[in-house]
Scaffold this motif. Structure first.
Motif, PDB file in Angstrom:
ATOM      1  N   ALA A  25     -16.502   4.507 -11.578  1.00 25.46           N
ATOM      2  CA  ALA A  25     -15.721   5.370 -10.690  1.00 25.46           C
ATOM      3  C   ALA A  25     -14.662   4.566  -9.939  1.00 25.46           C
ATOM      4  O   ALA A  25     -13.521   5.030  -9.770  1.00 25.46           O
ATOM      5  CB  ALA A  25     -16.649   6.075  -9.706  1.00 25.46           C
ATOM      6  N   ALA A  26     -15.009   3.358  -9.509  1.00 26.69           N
ATOM      7  CA  ALA A  26     -14.043   2.516  -8.801  1.00 26.69           C
ATOM      8  C   ALA A  26     -12.897   2.108  -9.716  1.00 26.69           C
ATOM      9  O   ALA A  26     -11.724   2.104  -9.307  1.00 26.69           O
ATOM     10  CB  ALA A  26     -14.744   1.284  -8.231  1.00 26.69           C
ATOM     11  N   VAL A  27     -13.214   1.769 -10.965  1.00 23.15           N
ATOM     12  CA  VAL A  27     -12.163   1.401 -11.919  1.00 23.15           C
ATOM     13  C   VAL A  27     -11.257   2.597 -12.191  1.00 23.15           C
ATOM     14  O   VAL A  27     -10.025   2.465 -12.238  1.00 23.15           O
ATOM     15  CB  VAL A  27     -12.784   0.861 -13.223  1.00 23.15           C
ATOM     16  N   TYR A  28     -11.843   3.775 -12.345  1.00 26.89           N
ATOM     17  CA  TYR A  28     -11.039   4.978 -12.560  1.00 26.89           C
ATOM     18  C   TYR A  28     -10.101   5.220 -11.376  1.00 26.89           C
ATOM     19  O   TYR A  28      -8.908   5.507 -11.562  1.00 26.89           O
ATOM     20  CB  TYR A  28     -11.934   6.194 -12.773  1.00 26.89           C
ATOM     21  N   LEU A  29     -10.631   5.121 -10.169  1.00 24.46           N
ATOM     22  CA  LEU A  29      -9.801   5.347  -8.983  1.00 24.46           C
ATOM     23  C   LEU A  29      -8.677   4.320  -8.887  1.00 24.46           C
ATOM     24  O   LEU A  29      -7.543   4.661  -8.537  1.00 24.46           O
ATOM     25  CB  LEU A  29     -10.648   5.294  -7.713  1.00 24.46           C
ATOM     26  N   ALA A  30      -8.980   3.076  -9.205  1.00 22.31           N
ATOM     27  CA  ALA A  30      -7.957   2.033  -9.123  1.00 22.31           C
ATOM     28  C   ALA A  30      -6.854   2.261 -10.163  1.00 22.31           C
ATOM     29  O   ALA A  30      -5.688   1.982  -9.898  1.00 22.31           O
ATOM     30  CB  ALA A  30      -8.587   0.667  -9.311  1.00 22.31           C
ATOM     31  N   ARG A  31      -7.210   2.783 -11.323  1.00 21.55           N
ATOM     32  CA  ARG A  31      -6.200   3.029 -12.359  1.00 21.55           C
ATOM     33  C   ARG A  31      -5.426   4.317 -12.109  1.00 21.55           C
ATOM     34  O   ARG A  31      -4.221   4.387 -12.320  1.00 21.55           O
ATOM     35  CB  ARG A  31      -6.854   3.078 -13.732  1.00 21.55           C
ATOM     36  N   ALA A  32      -6.128   5.354 -11.650  1.00 18.82           N
ATOM     37  CA  ALA A  32      -5.472   6.646 -11.436  1.00 18.82           C
ATOM     38  C   ALA A  32      -4.649   6.656 -10.150  1.00 18.82           C
ATOM     39  O   ALA A  32      -3.639   7.350 -10.075  1.00 18.82           O
ATOM     40  CB  ALA A  32      -6.508   7.760 -11.395  1.00 18.82           C
ATOM     41  N   HIS A  33      -5.094   5.934  -9.164  1.00 16.90           N
ATOM     42  CA  HIS A  33      -4.410   5.893  -7.863  1.00 16.90           C
ATOM     43  C   HIS A  33      -4.213   4.432  -7.473  1.00 16.90           C
ATOM     44  O   HIS A  33      -5.025   3.865  -6.737  1.00 16.90           O
ATOM     45  CB  HIS A  33      -5.235   6.619  -6.795  1.00 16.90           C
ATOM     46  N   PRO A  34      -3.144   3.800  -7.931  1.00 19.58           N
ATOM     47  CA  PRO A  34      -2.939   2.361  -7.672  1.00 19.58           C
ATOM     48  C   PRO A  34      -2.916   1.986  -6.193  1.00 19.58           C
ATOM     49  O   PRO A  34      -3.213   0.847  -5.842  1.00 19.58           O
ATOM     50  CB  PRO A  34      -1.594   2.068  -8.327  1.00 19.58           C
ATOM     51  N   SER A  35      -2.589   2.931  -5.332  1.00 15.94           N
ATOM     52  CA  SER A  35      -2.563   2.604  -3.906  1.00 15.94           C
ATOM     53  C   SER A  35      -3.966   2.333  -3.358  1.00 15.94           C
ATOM     54  O   SER A  35      -4.111   1.749  -2.284  1.00 15.94           O
ATOM     55  CB  SER A  35      -1.905   3.735  -3.115  1.00 15.94           C
ATOM     56  N   LEU A  36      -4.992   2.740  -4.082  1.00 15.23           N
ATOM     57  CA  LEU A  36      -6.368   2.500  -3.638  1.00 15.23           C
ATOM     58  C   LEU A  36      -6.934   1.177  -4.142  1.00 15.23           C
ATOM     59  O   LEU A  36      -8.065   0.819  -3.815  1.00 15.23           O
ATOM     60  CB  LEU A  36      -7.278   3.638  -4.121  1.00 15.23           C
ATOM     61  N   ALA A  37      -6.174   0.450  -4.941  1.00 17.43           N
ATOM     62  CA  ALA A  37      -6.698  -0.773  -5.549  1.00 17.43           C
ATOM     63  C   ALA A  37      -7.071  -1.813  -4.497  1.00 17.43           C
ATOM     64  O   ALA A  37      -8.135  -2.433  -4.580  1.00 17.43           O
ATOM     65  CB  ALA A  37      -5.689  -1.347  -6.530  1.00 17.43           C
ATOM     66  N   GLN A  38      -6.225  -2.010  -3.503  1.00 16.16           N
ATOM     67  CA  GLN A  38      -6.526  -3.021  -2.485  1.00 16.16           C
ATOM     68  C   GLN A  38      -7.734  -2.623  -1.627  1.00 16.16           C
ATOM     69  O   GLN A  38      -8.620  -3.447  -1.421  1.00 16.16           O
ATOM     70  CB  GLN A  38      -5.308  -3.288  -1.611  1.00 16.16           C
ATOM     71  N   PRO A  39      -7.825  -1.375  -1.128  1.00 18.18           N
ATOM     72  CA  PRO A  39      -9.032  -1.019  -0.366  1.00 18.18           C
ATOM     73  C   PRO A  39     -10.313  -1.109  -1.205  1.00 18.18           C
ATOM     74  O   PRO A  39     -11.363  -1.495  -0.693  1.00 18.18           O
ATOM     75  CB  PRO A  39      -8.778   0.426   0.068  1.00 18.18           C
ATOM     76  N   LEU A  40     -10.216  -0.779  -2.491  1.00 21.11           N
ATOM     77  CA  LEU A  40     -11.394  -0.900  -3.341  1.00 21.11           C
ATOM     78  C   LEU A  40     -11.789  -2.361  -3.530  1.00 21.11           C
ATOM     79  O   LEU A  40     -12.975  -2.692  -3.581  1.00 21.11           O
ATOM     80  CB  LEU A  40     -11.147  -0.249  -4.703  1.00 21.11           C
ATOM     81  N   GLY A  41     -10.803  -3.235  -3.614  1.00 16.24           N
ATOM     82  CA  GLY A  41     -11.089  -4.668  -3.720  1.00 16.24           C
ATOM     83  C   GLY A  41     -11.776  -5.203  -2.481  1.00 16.24           C
ATOM     84  O   GLY A  41     -12.731  -5.989  -2.565  1.00 16.24           O
ATOM     85  N   VAL A  42     -11.313  -4.767  -1.319  1.00 11.13           N
ATOM     86  CA  VAL A  42     -11.943  -5.190  -0.066  1.00 11.13           C
ATOM     87  C   VAL A  42     -13.371  -4.658   0.004  1.00 11.13           C
ATOM     88  O   VAL A  42     -14.302  -5.376   0.389  1.00 11.13           O
ATOM     89  CB  VAL A  42     -11.113  -4.718   1.149  1.00 11.13           C
ATOM     90  N   GLY A  43     -13.551  -3.410  -0.397  1.00 13.16           N
ATOM     91  CA  GLY A  43     -14.899  -2.824  -0.405  1.00 13.16           C
ATOM     92  C   GLY A  43     -15.829  -3.562  -1.347  1.00 13.16           C
ATOM     93  O   GLY A  43     -17.004  -3.797  -1.028  1.00 13.16           O
ATOM     94  N   ALA A  44     -15.315  -3.948  -2.510  1.00 12.31           N
ATOM     95  CA  ALA A  44     -16.133  -4.688  -3.469  1.00 12.31           C
ATOM     96  C   ALA A  44     -16.515  -6.056  -2.912  1.00 12.31           C
ATOM     97  O   ALA A  44     -17.647  -6.513  -3.101  1.00 12.31           O
ATOM     98  CB  ALA A  44     -15.389  -4.834  -4.789  1.00 12.31           C
ATOM     99  N   ALA A  45     -15.591  -6.696  -2.222  1.00 13.51           N
ATOM    100  CA  ALA A  45     -15.890  -8.004  -1.630  1.00 13.51           C
ATOM    101  C   ALA A  45     -16.956  -7.879  -0.544  1.00 13.51           C
ATOM    102  O   ALA A  45     -17.882  -8.696  -0.457  1.00 13.51           O
ATOM    103  CB  ALA A  45     -14.618  -8.624  -1.065  1.00 13.51           C
TER     104      ALA A  45
END
Length: 74
Positions: A36-56
């Motif tokens: 789901a995180a990969v899908y969100l990062a690909r479908a909505h590139p603006s969410l890539a950085q917040p998802l990266g912070v969340g993963a960290a």
């Protein structure tokens, strides 16, 4: 009095099976979350950085939980 240490073995086997099932279910849930995180990062590139912070943050929490579990086990 002597105690029979072999008497608890069937219970250990049941618990081992339960641990395996819980581990596999956790693995499936983790893979679904990652997908789901990969899908969100690909479908909505603006969410890539917040998802990266969340993963960290989640990785750090998992590492801390591992250390705490290891200390408690001793």
């Amino acid at each position: 009095m002597t105690t029979d240490t072999d008497a608890s073995r069937p219970q250990d086997r049941d618990h081992q099976d339960l641990r395996l099932v819980v581990l596999l279910l956790a693995l499936v849930v983790g893979l679904l979350i990652i997908g789901a995180a990969v899908y969100l990062a690909r479908a909505h590139p603006s969410l890539a950085q917040p998802l990266g912070v969340g993963a960290a943050v989640m990785s750090a929490l998992a590492a801390i939980a591992g250390v705490v579990a290891r200390v408690m086990r001793r």
